[in-house]
Scaffold this active site. Structure first.
Site, PDB file in Angstrom:
ATOM      1  N   ILE A   1       6.789  -7.935  -4.428  1.00  0.00           N
ATOM      2  CA  ILE A   1       6.172  -7.642  -5.723  1.00  0.00           C
ATOM      3  C   ILE A   1       5.664  -6.212  -5.695  1.00  0.00           C
ATOM      4  CG2 ILE A   1       4.344  -8.244  -7.339  1.00  0.00           C
ATOM      5  CD1 ILE A   1       6.531 -10.338  -7.131  1.00  0.00           C
ATOM      6  N   LYS A   2       6.129  -5.401  -6.648  1.00  0.00           N
ATOM      7  CA  LYS A   2       5.707  -4.004  -6.728  1.00  0.00           C
ATOM      8  C   LYS A   2       4.504  -3.889  -7.672  1.00  0.00           C
ATOM      9  CE  LYS A   2       9.649  -2.033  -7.821  1.00  0.00           C
ATOM     10  NZ  LYS A   2      10.635  -0.952  -8.030  1.00  0.00           N
TER      11      LYS A   2
END
Length: 521
Positions: A181-182
């Site tokens: 997850i960025k």
């Protein structure tokens, strides 16, 4: 009617995202030239890319499934990353594959939530996941998906959306272990990251460790083009490359396992990737693994200080260690104090190559430390130079956390140095058996590190550095099958009984900082 309204809202949001990214002249992928023309895959793969893949992990930065498939089939690309720009481009492309992704996302959102705003948000998340699921079938490694950047300053909503993205992937059959997850590098984003790491990666509360840092050199270059009016730079002077290069000393401090140089705008930038030491000397067509990628240089300094001088020595050594971690060639600088003899200290220094120790001694912080502690010594300090048997590369000594210290002081971990002397002629067999034991030991749940070092001056002398979360975990190690087999195998090789010394760990003082970054060994 509701689906039509939702579709229009999604289109409007996609256009807004495209305009936002357009202001920064974002590039759509790391394999697209500045002119927009495709670069020959064969020429890239046979020159810089294949050599680069031999010494680092490559992640392709595009939402074009055809491009991802083409590069994945070379075997050089293992990971892929997407962002709202790519998702929006896919949704507006008109391509039947992407249109199906959009229709599925809208259908899904309409059946799950009420209200246009919430449906649009869910549809955009689902669209991103649909694209990610398709990508997961093309690459073997991680798939990165970005939380809506408009939430960069909203921790709670960032967490909610991130958790939903993870759940959507799992619902589609993609395990969370493959999902990255960025998040935005704002305070709120970092705080959200810390919570997600505990949930998703099962990292203990003190371990504020992100899986990777993902800089975007292409975006940096775009900004410089706009602000300066200049259009071209040489690969060595490319502002994006320079920015990532400046992160390398920082990566040594924060010790991120992967420094992904994503979004390079052309193959001319590839040889400049500062993941590789001495990259400034590399040509644009030849990229080779230098000794600094294969060998780490270690030194263990033993110090006995006068009674009553322990605190002063410790403070001086901590100041030196903090600054030493900022040296470009330094990988580790451990400050340890013997548990049953607090006047005895061990300083463990790991460097990328042979230039590291020499360069360290030229620094002001080392020279100040040397002068400050000179009168504290009960006896002259000793230093032993070691070659690394396991792990075998300098880059394998990156810990898996962004933090190296905590305010509470020493780390509550179990550190043992095992001193071993083998019979002459047994060195090779001992290394083979001990490496096998170490490779299994690092898989133990409670293990943080298991380093095997061999003396440069006397190859019959070895040092095993064993780090466990708790004393109980260290005790369990001695009941494992691989340890029992090792003990039996090496028993006849010993020139004298091995000796174990227990240490209090003052630096690093965060347990995760002792753990080698996942995927490195």
């Amino acid at each position: 009617m509701a689906k039509r309204a939702l579709r229009l809202a999604c289109v409007a949001l996609s256009i807004l995202i495209l305009r936002h990214h357009g202001e920064f002249q974002a590039f759509t992928g790391s394999v697209i030239a500045q002119s927009g023309s495709r670069i020959s895959l064969r020429s890239v793969a046979e020159t810089g890319l294949s050599q680069l893949a031999a010494v680092t992990t490559l992640s392709i930065d595009t939402g074009d499934l055809a491009i991802i498939k083409e590069y994945a089939e070379t075997g050089l690309i293992t990971d892929a990353t997407t962002n709202p720009l790519f998702v929006s481009q896919a949704g507006l492309s008109g391509d039947p594959v992407y249109v199906a992704f959009v229709e599925d996302a809208i259908e899904y959102a309409c059946g799950k939530v009420e209200g246009v705003d919430e449906r649009v948000a869910l549809a955009m998340d689902k669209l991103a996941v649909n694209l990610g699921v398709a990508i997961s079938k093309l690459v073997t490694g991680y798939i990165s998906t970005e939380v809506d950047p408009r939430l960069s300053f909203d921790k709670e909503e960032t967490l909610r959306r991130a958790r939903r993205i993870i759940a959507l992937y799992e619902e589609a059959g993609v395990p969370r272990e493959r999902v990255l997850i960025k998040l935005a590098a704002t305070w709120e984003g970092i705080a959200a990251m810390a919570e997600l790491e505990k949930e998703v990666q099962a990292v203990a509360a003190a371990q504020y460790g992100a899986r990777l840092i993902s800089p975007f050199p292409g975006r940096v270059l775009d900004w410089h083009k706009r602000s300066s009016g200049k259009e071209t730079w040489s690969p060595r002077e490319d502002p994006g490359v320079v920015a990532v290069e400046r992160m390398c000393p920082l990566a040594a401090i924060v010790a991120c396992c992967l420094l992904e140089g994503t979004s390079f705008v052309g193959p001319g930038s590839l040889p400049m990737l500062p993941k590789l030491r001495k990259s400034r000397a590399l040509s644009r067509t030849q990229l080779t693994a230098t000794p600094s990628q294969r060998v780490a240089y270690a030194a263990v300094v033993q110090v006995q200080v006068k009674e009553g001088q322990e605190e002063d020595f410790l403070e001086a050594s901590l100041q030196n260690a903090r600054k030493s971690k900022g040296e470009p060639l330094n990988q580790r600088f451990d400050v340890l104090q013997q548990r049953d003899s607090p006047g005895n200290f061990a300083l463990v220094e790991i460097y990328r190559n042979a230039d590291g120790p020499a360069g360290h001694k030229e620094t002001q912080h080392y020279q100040r430390w040397r002068d400050d502690v000179a009168d504290m010594m009960a006896v002259p300090r000793t230093a032993v130079q070691y070659d690394t048997v396991f792990p075998g590369k300098a880059t394998d000594y990156h810990p898996a956390t962004l933090m190296l210290e905590r305010s509470q002081g020493a780390a509550d971990v179990d550190v043992t140095h095992v001193v071993v002397k083998v019979k002459p002629g047994a060195e090779k067999a001992f290394k083979k058996a001990t490496r096998a034991n170490a490779m299994e030991s690092v898989k133990e749940y409670g293990n943080l590190r298991f380093d095997v070092l061999q003396s440069v001056d006397d190859p019959t002398d070895f040092l095993l550095i064993e780090v466990y979360r708790t004393a109980a975990d260290a005790a369990k190690h001695k009941n494992t099958q691989h340890y029992l087999e090792w003990r039996s195998t090496v028993a006849f090789m010993m020139a004298e009984p091995r000796e174990g010394k227990k240490y209090v760990t003052h630096f690093p003082s965060v347990p995760a900082a002792w753990k080698v970054a996942e995927g490195v060994i």
